[in-house]
Enzyme design. Structure first.
Site, PDB file in Angstrom:
ATOM      1  N   HIS A  52      33.947  56.011  49.243  1.00 12.20           N
ATOM      2  CA  HIS A  52      34.756  55.539  50.368  1.00 12.20           C
ATOM      3  C   HIS A  52      34.009  55.817  51.664  1.00 12.20           C
ATOM      4  O   HIS A  52      33.132  56.681  51.726  1.00 12.20           O
ATOM      5  CB  HIS A  52      36.105  56.255  50.392  1.00 12.20           C
ATOM      6  CG  HIS A  52      37.025  55.865  49.286  1.00 12.20           C
ATOM      7  ND1 HIS A  52      38.386  56.082  49.355  1.00 12.20           N
ATOM      8  CD2 HIS A  52      36.800  55.278  48.085  1.00 12.20           C
ATOM      9  CE1 HIS A  52      38.957  55.645  48.244  1.00 12.20           C
ATOM     10  NE2 HIS A  52      38.009  55.153  47.460  1.00 12.20           N
ATOM     11  N   GLU A  54      34.697  57.334  54.467  1.00 12.91           N
ATOM     12  CA  GLU A  54      34.723  58.695  55.007  1.00 12.91           C
ATOM     13  C   GLU A  54      33.824  59.624  54.195  1.00 12.91           C
ATOM     14  O   GLU A  54      33.101  60.447  54.770  1.00 12.91           O
ATOM     15  CB  GLU A  54      36.157  59.240  55.023  1.00 12.91           C
ATOM     16  CG  GLU A  54      37.101  58.458  55.907  1.00 12.91           C
ATOM     17  CD  GLU A  54      37.789  57.289  55.213  1.00 12.91           C
ATOM     18  OE1 GLU A  54      38.786  56.787  55.757  1.00 12.91           O
ATOM     19  OE2 GLU A  54      37.332  56.857  54.120  1.00 12.91           O
ATOM     20  N   CYS A  82      42.565  57.898  52.654  1.00 13.41           N
ATOM     21  CA  CYS A  82      43.305  58.103  51.413  1.00 13.41           C
ATOM     22  C   CYS A  82      43.343  59.611  51.116  1.00 13.41           C
ATOM     23  O   CYS A  82      42.653  60.392  51.775  1.00 13.41           O
ATOM     24  CB  CYS A  82      42.638  57.338  50.276  1.00 13.41           C
ATOM     25  SG  CYS A  82      41.101  58.101  49.692  1.00 13.41           S
ATOM     26  N   CYS A  85      39.814  61.167  50.544  1.00 10.21           N
ATOM     27  CA  CYS A  85      39.039  61.305  51.775  1.00 10.21           C
ATOM     28  C   CYS A  85      39.616  62.381  52.679  1.00 10.21           C
ATOM     29  O   CYS A  85      38.873  63.136  53.310  1.00 10.21           O
ATOM     30  CB  CYS A  85      38.962  59.969  52.502  1.00 10.21           C
ATOM     31  SG  CYS A  85      37.998  58.746  51.584  1.00 10.21           S
TER      32      CYS A  85
END
Length: 155
Positions: A52, A54, A82, A85
């Site tokens: 992801h 991040e 999310c 993250c």
């Protein structure tokens, strides 16, 4: 909060998505007014469900700084992180999180993580996948050895 760093995260999300590198998510890590880490969603391009924006930005910043603690830094994300993250942001010890779109915006685009938020609040035995716990005493040996390790690096 600096809107230009949020715009940088949003730009990354659009540019890399249009290049076919991943979904519409971008993030930058900032220290002392300078971007020191960049990330964009690389899940489909790397076949890595943890790639992801991040997480990638945190990895980039840690690599550049040659450390695993990002205290003194902030992260700017194109979207509300999310649970995974958010956990990484806590583990990296970032001082601040700023985001643009919300998780409701992401859900409307097909990226709904509400089920994960809900699962995280449940006891382990109630998760949607099978869980089991065993060999606790054997596993504690590693923790005992860690506590005794004279040259351990705390984190």
């Amino acid at each position: 909060m600096n809107a230009e760093f949020l715009r940088a995260a949003i730009r990354l999300s659009l540019e890399k998505m249009e290049l076919g590198e991943g979904g519409p998510f971008g993030a930058v890590v900032v220290r002392n007014g300078e971007i020191i880490g960049e990330g964009w969603n690389r899940v489909p391009s790397s076949n890595d469900p943890t790639a992801h924006a991040e997480i990638v930005a945190i990895r980039d910043a840690c690599f550049r700084l040659k450390c695993f603690c990002l205290s003194g830094c902030e992260i700017y994300a194109s979207c509300e992180p999310c649970p995974m993250c958010l956990g990484a942001i806590h583990w990296a010890r970032l001082d601040a999180l700023y985001f643009a779109a919300t998780r409701r915006d992401a859900a409307a685009a097909g990226f709904d993580d509400q089920d994960i938020h809900d699962q995280m609040a449940l006891p382990t035995t109630m998760h949607r996948f099978a869980t089991g716990q065993s060999l606790e005493e054997e596993a504690r040996v590693a923790f005992d050895a860690w506590r005794q390790k004279a040259d351990r690096i705390e984190y």
